[in-house]
Each structure stands twice: as structure tokens, then as C-alpha cells.
Design an enzyme around this catalytic site. Sequence first.
Site, mmCIF file in Angstrom:
data_model
loop_
_atom_site.group_PDB
_atom_site.id
_atom_site.type_symbol
_atom_site.label_atom_id
_atom_site.label_comp_id
_atom_site.label_asym_id
_atom_site.label_seq_id
_atom_site.Cartn_x
_atom_site.Cartn_y
_atom_site.Cartn_z
ATOM 1 N N HIS A 1 0.826 -1.205 0.000
ATOM 2 C CA HIS A 1 0.000 0.000 0.000
ATOM 3 C C HIS A 1 0.867 1.265 0.000
ATOM 4 C CE1 HIS A 1 -3.222 -2.787 1.241
ATOM 5 N NE2 HIS A 1 -4.060 -1.864 0.810
ATOM 6 N N HIS A 2 0.216 2.389 -0.274
ATOM 7 C CA HIS A 2 0.822 3.713 -0.129
ATOM 8 C C HIS A 2 1.270 3.892 1.321
ATOM 9 C CE1 HIS A 2 -2.722 5.094 2.108
ATOM 10 N NE2 HIS A 2 -3.369 4.260 1.306
ATOM 11 N N LYS B 1 -0.873 4.644 4.941
ATOM 12 C CA LYS B 1 -1.754 3.681 5.619
ATOM 13 C C LYS B 1 -1.269 3.458 7.054
ATOM 14 C CE LYS B 1 -3.925 -0.803 4.772
ATOM 15 N NZ LYS B 1 -5.258 -0.205 4.920
#
Lengths: 268, 268, 268, 268
Positions: free
Chosen positions: D152-153, D156
Site C-alpha cells: 500500500h501507499h 496507511k
Amino acid sequence: MTTDSSLAPTETPATGEQPLTSVGVLGARGRMGVEVCTAVNAAEDLELVAMVDDGDWLFNVADAGAQVVVDFTRPDVVMDNIRFCIDQNIHCVVGTTGFDDQKLATIAGWLEPKPDVGVLIAPNFGIGAVLLMRFAQEAARFFPSVEIVELHHPGKVDAPSGTAARTARLVASARRAAGLPPGPDATREADSLPGARGADVEGVPVHSIRLTGLVAHEEVLLGAAGETLTLRHDSFDRASFMPGVLLAVRQISGRPGLTVGIESLLGL
Amino acid sequence: MTTDSSLAPTETPATGEQPLTSVGVLGARGRMGVEVCTAVNAAEDLELVAMVDDGDWLFNVADAGAQVVVDFTRPDVVMDNIRFCIDQNIHCVVGTTGFDDQKLATIAGWLEPKPDVGVLIAPNFGIGAVLLMRFAQEAARFFPSVEIVELHHPGKVDAPSGTAARTARLVASARRAAGLPPGPDATREADSLPGARGADVEGVPVHSIRLTGLVAHEEVLLGAAGETLTLRHDSFDRASFMPGVLLAVRQISGRPGLTVGIESLLGL
Amino acid sequence: MTTDSSLAPTETPATGEQPLTSVGVLGARGRMGVEVCTAVNAAEDLELVAMVDDGDWLFNVADAGAQVVVDFTRPDVVMDNIRFCIDQNIHCVVGTTGFDDQKLATIAGWLEPKPDVGVLIAPNFGIGAVLLMRFAQEAARFFPSVEIVELHHPGKVDAPSGTAARTARLVASARRAAGLPPGPDATREADSLPGARGADVEGVPVHSIRLTGLVAHEEVLLGAAGETLTLRHDSFDRASFMPGVLLAVRQISGRPGLTVGIESLLGL
Amino acid sequence: MTTDSSLAPTETPATGEQPLTSVGVLGARGRMGVEVCTAVNAAEDLELVAMVDDGDWLFNVADAGAQVVVDFTRPDVVMDNIRFCIDQNIHCVVGTTGFDDQKLATIAGWLEPKPDVGVLIAPNFGIGAVLLMRFAQEAARFFPSVEIVELHHPGKVDAPSGTAARTARLVASARRAAGLPPGPDATREADSLPGARGADVEGVPVHSIRLTGLVAHEEVLLGAAGETLTLRHDSFDRASFMPGVLLAVRQISGRPGLTVGIESLLGL
């Protein structure tokens, strides 16, 4: 989902009381046959009772009391082998290639008077490959776009691979059933090189990569707005076919008649 | 390897004393221009002094004191823009497309009487894409096999993509320089479908995938006995070009004359 | 970029007139030794003149006229082997593990009176793995984020792998040199499970996957706004080390003194 | 496999005679609400009749004749919204988070006197993500090894992601049902760094990668002797949830009572 632990790929320890299944191997000295003998020997619930290859008597498998025969031989001898086994009430698990509808009908005819005997013929015993095809087929109708990439060692003569072509046809069929139009593609011929967009298998583009160092790999890419789903199978070794072969050996006595493919054994 | 921290893609905080670089943007209302304006505004060492687009006076950038101009306009106006900037002693960073050898020679001629002015013209400001090409080129001579896969949204009209074709030519050139024969490939035409093996770019197979949900992706696969090396670049957003544009804006005053591509700025 | 075709991994046909290089192998019956013997035999410009293992006389390699010795033995005997070879003016290519700074200094001391003899000691002869490390190091400073995933068979006892840990340290060093801050990470301990974010190697997260069916794989993921660059090496077979070993064998006579690692041989 | 073409993610052209379904959106100005309004407007068989957000009257959706309401609001208001819709005989498709068993029981109670009204509550409308979970669950029992990687980016805060943790629990459950032992793993603590082997979710290792440039990605790796099967979902955009929302809107009138998750709508 079934909870039958015999489906698990690990060698489930047989409970001591369960009788062993006797297995004979035809084509026992071939590359696949050797793997099968090793796998049967390593399985606690199976007993390898006969290894037969060119020059050996086929009767050996009957004399040795084989309940199941595994056949990885050649298209020119496999029909005789199957007929012999059916006559002797021996179940058959067949990985030899070259079956067409006519041959399958012939085998079905041989099985009619033998309602207890099972014959399973599978083009691919790799559980991973079969799962990939199944999942691709199930997912296909939810994605406007789908393409297939298969990657193999450079010694392969056909392109795309049989498995990739089969996957493409299954996916195309699922798309047709769902009423999906062809995948969007703005490619203009004038701005393109021939072959860039791959081979067309019933409307599904299939790309074949040949690379030293690779073995056998297949990837299905499915795309919808804002997301992609990728399914990939990597096969490094013939050992990968053994769980599927053993699964068939263990289940064939409970599946009389002719079965094509291991899909139905997976309990999906 | 240089340790110049100005190469880092993060916005390095400028030391308070360092004078800001004044930047003008031509094509400021275009898709790329908007991104450039945002990126320049966010950079502490740069000051956005002029935004020019169709209908605005080009003199604005000179009047505003721009030291560097970034041009993302159109092939039919970019040459006029560059000439104007050179005349005004303004450095140019150009992302507009459509340059050929003749145009580049013209610009080089304009620069001759202006030994302090720098013009950089780059077909791709994506640092990741440029690194991918560079690494593919360096690795090529160690691997008997190489293939390229590029994956884009289905609205793309050309196949393969310009970047993939350029990568293939660079790789092919490195292979020739190393005396490598063509990659091994046993594919027989009789066993194959047209297009399965991709497009041929100077002997390197290139495969183009078009999938809803994708943006712009490129993968170079290199194979040798028992191993593969895979280089992959995924671009999701125009924002990915901004570090390369800012890198050029920061370095152009120290690089008089004509520079093509950002490779030489990366200090590789 | 060099155009020396001898770097190519294919067996370049030796021109008839060029004298063969005589090679002896120590540890010839070990897993790596067997591969080396096979590879030397297959190379037209090399001649396998001695195969030595436990119980054989080390003098055999000298008596057989070996110009280069390849050593894949054990840490407890390799120092004696190297000393012997240096005394006999035989170049050494060493893949045996267990060297520390002190041992390297000892070898450098032995080489001092022998200005023509070369010893190369490499922790990894895989050209793909060495390229991966090199590229990761070069790319590191352009990306705010970097993480490493290494994937191996489940029989491996250490995690992360030595190669992945080494890659992480090289990447971390490049980031420090570029003045990059730690990669952004909003993970809150209260919302996380221990271990989810991997092992910390000098600030670079490293994740170790252990999976039946895998061999040895490493992936470096680099991320910047709107783009990622992924470098992946897959090693399926010990054969993948042979091009690196042969490269060293061919170059060692031109590289007197002590060399650590094959990086300098790759002409990058 | 169903052949219901309404499941297809493309906007199936409505036959002219088919009456439109009237849709109201609660939370219409939120990030997801805006996407839903856009998607409903673009669908030929749906009509957007009411957009409601903070400060608007909930009665608007009833007055406008909405047959189905889509709710992407907040945990503190969603229960009131659902109760209102049930009272008004309006079907609900709910993507708001924060439901526990007690809240679900309350809703089921409200539905008892309304046998024709349907409420669907889904933690994830992404068809790709749901398919990934489903396939991982189905494949789990055939593979001795399984690990999960989610990427994920870096903004998060939780690790692993909720979807990855849920996938791990589903996979773990399928393994238990099949009697599979823990995946093989020879890692020795003394030779390892903490965290290298990831987080343990019911025996399934989960690895969380956080990288600038990424959005939301999940990968399930399954391994058996000689083969691996990899399932990967990449989500780039909220648009990826819309086909699942529309699918629910189209089916909810035929599914009275409470439904949790979109799995049962996919006809798998």
C-alpha cells in the site's frame, strides 16, 4: 468445500489399519514414470507392485495384483494398455497424450460391460495449472479485458502453449456466455508492428515468451476500471504433477466409468 | 556515484540563503503544464514567475524574469518558443514532442552565439523509465535471452509503445556490441499462431498488452541458464514525470548548449 | 560499455590458434564442484586438467599444469589451498565461504612476493544477483521509498538471506550518501501486528518469504510519486553461477593481486 | 456458472422497454458517494433520483421514489438511515463501515416484518478483491505453503491491511478444514532478524509493504513441490468498487432479508 484431507498434497499418514492400494506403473522408465514410481513409493497408503516398460510383459501388473495402473507411455501403445487393464478389472490413471473424441468413445465402449472399473485421462495433472484455468474461467465475466502471457524455456516448439490456448478458449467461452463484447483495444494497425498484440485465440490475446532459464509459466491478466486481477502459475519441476497423479490414484476406485481431466477430483 | 543530494526526488529544503530559481511555464494550462506548475510551486528552491498558454504573450516570461522556462506545448509552436528563450538568455527544459535531427541541429545553431544558455529536450522525464532503459542496456550482454513486455490502457493507439521500442533497440545494440547471437528459440511456424511470439524489434521480441485498469508499464525479462533478471517500471500518474522535470530545471543553468534526454543528469 | 565479447555468457567459440587455459578444480566432487567441472569441460577455450577432492593430493593440480584453480571446498581447508596455489604460481578463483577481513589480509600478504598471481574471492558468482545489487544501489537515491522481498525454499535457516541483507545495506548506504530521509511510513504500532513491516536492515524493510516450490528469488521495490521500479532476480539452479565462475577463470590471469567479488569483472 | 449477463461489469445496454430502477444516494458528496452518483448516472438501466448528504432531508429519497438507496455515510448515522429505508420499503446497499454482530442482528430484526425488503452490507465492493479471497480459499488446501504480501501507499496506518488479514483467516480456516499442518519453515531464530518472516495471522505469514507510488495491492503465494500459484489484485482507483455497487443495486430487489458481503451475488 470438502474437508476430505486426502486431497491435501502432503503425504497424509495412513491410519495403520487401512489397506494399501496396489499400484502398477506403465512407462516406468520414462521421465514421468520415474517420478510416479518415486511418488508412489513415498506415499504411505500406496504400494508400488509393478514397474513395466518397453520389453516387459503387461501381464506383470495383473500378476502383481495391481488395483490401479498409472500409464505414462506413448500414443501408439496406450490404447492397448487401457484395454488390457479394463479386461483385468484394473483402474487406469492415464497421462499419455494423443486422445481425441473417437478414442475416448472407444474407451467408453470398453467400459460399458465393466461398471466398476474407472479410467481417468488427463492432459495435465498439475493441480496449480488446473486451478489457474478454473479461476480464470470463473473471473472472466467480471472483467472487460483479459489477456494471457505464457513463458517457457526456448526449446519449446509450439506457441502459444497448449495450456495457454486451452485457458484462452475457456475464458472466451465464459465471456460469450456472459454476453461480454470483445476487450477494448484502440490499437491502430498503421501505428503498430505485426505480432505486437499477440496471437488471437477466440478473441483473447495470448503472448508467448521464450527465455533461457525459464521452465513453464502462465499468467492470466484481467482488467476492469481501476483494478486488475492477475493469476499466475509457475511450474519448475515434473514433481509438480505428482500430487495430481496421486490424487487420481486414490480416487479412481470410487469413480467408475470414464473421467477426463482432474477438475472433478478437486471438489471445487 | 555522485552524492549530490539535489538529485534526490524529495523536495530538498533549500538553505535560506540560496537564491530561488525563477521558472516560467509554457503550455501552463495543458495536462502536463498544470502538473509542472504544481511541482514548481511545491519546490522550496524554485519560484513560479510566469504561466503562459495559447493567447498569452510569450514576453511575459521575460518580463517576469524567468531564468528557466519549461515547455510542454505543441510541435508547431515549440521551435518559436525555444528561439525566443535563447534570444532572451533563458534556459529551456522541453518536454514537447516531435523533434528530429534537423530540428535539433537548428537549435544547436541558435545556441552557438549564446555559450551560457542551456536547452534540454527529453522524450521522457520519467526517471524510473530512464533507469529501466539504462539497466536493460547494461545487463543485456550477460543474458542469451531477452524479451520485453509493455502493458498499457486500451486507449493507446500504437503497439509497441515508443518507450518499449526504444528499449528494444538499445538492448539489441548492446547485444550486437557484445557479439551475442539471436536469442534461442525453437518455435516452429507450423506449430504456432501468428503473433504469439510478439513483434520483432531488431531481433528483440516485444509483446504489447492492452488492459482496462492499467496505465503504463514496461517489463524487460533477461534469461540465462538457471536464472532470470526482470526489470519492471510501473507508471500510474503524470506526477511521476515531475522529479525529472525539476531535476532538469535545477541543473540546466550548469549545462550550457543542447542536451538530449535526462540520462546525463542522473549521474549514472 | 565494453564490447569484450568474452563477457558474454554463451560459450564463445575460441579461435583455433588461442592456447587453452588449464583449469584444476578443488572440491571437484561437491555439488558446486561437479557443476564447475561440467562447465569447464563444455567451454572450448578451457581445459579441465585436474579434479581434486578429499583424499586426493593437492600436488595433482600443479603436476597437471593447472594455470587456474577453482576452489569450492570448505572454510577449514581453503586457506591451505590458496597458500599452496600462490606458492605454485597458480591463479585462484574461490567460491568457498567464510572469509573475514583478517583472512583476506593474510592472503594479500602471501600475494605480495608474487606480483603476477591473482586470487579472486567471491561470495556470489551469480551475475544476475550481482547486477540486481548494483542496479538497486544506483537507483536508490532517486526513490523516497525502498523495500526488499526475498523468497526461498522453506529449508533455509536464515532470514533475511545474506544476499538480501547485503542488498539492503548497499541501498541504505546509497540513500545516506544522497541525504535521503527514512522512507515515509504512517504505520501505527497500535494498529499493527508485530513483524508485518518486516525486518529493519539499516532502515530498509526486508521481508522473507519461505515457500515450498521456490528456489532463490530477490525483489527490490523502489517507489516515487506515481511510479515504482521493481528489480527481480530468480535463481532456479546452481548452473546460474557458472557464467560468473568462467568469467573469473578467463580474467584472473590479467588481474594480479587480491580481488573480492565479481563486480569489477563485469565492466559496468 | 450463471450466464446472467447483468453481472458483467460493462454497462449492458438496457432493452428499451425495461423500466429503470430509481436510485437514491446517501453520503452523495463524500468521496465514494460522488463515484456512486457518477456510476449510476452512466448506467442505462438505473436512474439517479436523489442525492442526500449532511443537512439534507432523508425524506427526499422517499419523496423522489427511490427503490434502492446506496449508503456511504458514517457509522454514527448509518443505522438510522437503514431503519428509515426499511420503514419506507426501500432496499439498501450499504458500504459504510463499522458493523458488528449486534448491529447486524438489530437490522435483521427490523427486516422481519418486511419480507420483501433487502439490505446488503458489504465491507468491500471490489469484485477483484472478493474473487482473490475466494480463489485463495479454494486453492489453500492443495498447497503445503501459503504466504500473503500486501502493498500500500505509505499513508496507511494499519499493517497488515484489513483485507489481507481477512484473506489470511479464510486461508487458515480452509487449511484447518483440510487437516493441513503449518507450512514448512526451517528458519532458526538465532539466524534471523525480528520481523523478517512477517506477521502471523492464524499461522499464515503476512508481509506489509509501504511504498510511495503504490495504491492498494494484495498477493497470495501458494507453493507445492515444483510449483507455485500466485493470485494478485491491484487496485488503482475508487472506480474499481463501482461494478460491485451496481451489481448489488441491480440484484437487491431479488434478495430480500439481510445479506453480508457481495460474494453471494457473484454466482460463484
